[in-house]
Design an enzyme around this catalytic site. Sequence first.
Site, mmCIF file in Angstrom:
data_model
loop_
_atom_site.group_PDB
_atom_site.id
_atom_site.type_symbol
_atom_site.label_atom_id
_atom_site.label_comp_id
_atom_site.label_asym_id
_atom_site.label_seq_id
_atom_site.Cartn_x
_atom_site.Cartn_y
_atom_site.Cartn_z
ATOM 1 N N LYS A 27 -34.203 -54.189 -39.216
ATOM 2 C CA LYS A 27 -35.237 -54.649 -40.144
ATOM 3 C C LYS A 27 -36.405 -55.233 -39.366
ATOM 4 O O LYS A 27 -36.392 -55.294 -38.138
ATOM 5 C CB LYS A 27 -34.691 -55.649 -41.151
ATOM 6 C CG LYS A 27 -34.256 -56.985 -40.573
ATOM 7 C CD LYS A 27 -34.050 -58.056 -41.644
ATOM 8 C CE LYS A 27 -33.099 -57.665 -42.747
ATOM 9 N NZ LYS A 27 -32.753 -58.809 -43.620
ATOM 10 N N LYS A 85 -31.197 -49.181 -47.214
ATOM 11 C CA LYS A 85 -31.319 -50.330 -48.111
ATOM 12 C C LYS A 85 -32.718 -50.403 -48.708
ATOM 13 O O LYS A 85 -33.712 -50.358 -47.986
ATOM 14 C CB LYS A 85 -31.049 -51.625 -47.343
ATOM 15 C CG LYS A 85 -29.599 -51.846 -46.974
ATOM 16 C CD LYS A 85 -29.445 -52.943 -45.933
ATOM 17 C CE LYS A 85 -30.115 -54.227 -46.304
ATOM 18 N NZ LYS A 85 -29.959 -55.255 -45.233
#
Length: 237
Positions: A27, A85
Amino acid sequence: MLLLISPINHEEALESIKGGADIVDVKNPKEGSLGANFPWVIRDIREITPEDKLVSATLGDVPYKPGTVSLAAMGAHVSGADYIKVGLYGTKDYDEAVEVMENVAKTIKDVDNDTIVVASGYADAHRVGAVDPMEIPKVAKDAGCDLAMLDTAVKDGHTLFDYLSIEDLEKFVNEAHSYGLKTALAGSVKKEQLKPLNDIGCDVVGIRGAACVGGDRNTGKIHHTAVAELKELCDSF
């Protein structure tokens, strides 16, 4: 309960792997809670991660733009992500969230049925006008996803437990499981909060801050000793 650790670069990914993380989650906190990193970073981390460990990639705190998000999902898949995600940030309600997620699921499942599609809501959704977190299991089911997740949108020291009670979280987990889905819970989760999450049947716990030197997700760096301590705790329950 599997341990998901969120590195931002090559160095942190190596520390996560050395510490024993089950899932390496790529991320970019500079772009938000579920901020997206670059394709070459995902690809590099997939290449250095052992085959028996999964690599996850966040698509960002996404807007209500199903086409844009679907293309981003394909980018994460091509870059080597096993988990994809989606942070349902700009989706204001159930209908918008399902529309985004069903298009992401179609995009991914058309090319690889084994890739895990994750619908992620926010425990503090009321702070950013996003879809109700307790609707995420139904969103994930109706959109054809594999996993329902919660995180926190605003990273200001508040944790998942500041917005939802353990009873709420247990209801979330049980509902997702009743649909045949897995669950993941995150949101500035601290070491002492791991056991309650394990006890309610959470499948994956997501951590960045508690794995960083000094416990700060933004200024600290992930260190393998902190990851190993978290992994040992998860395995002890």
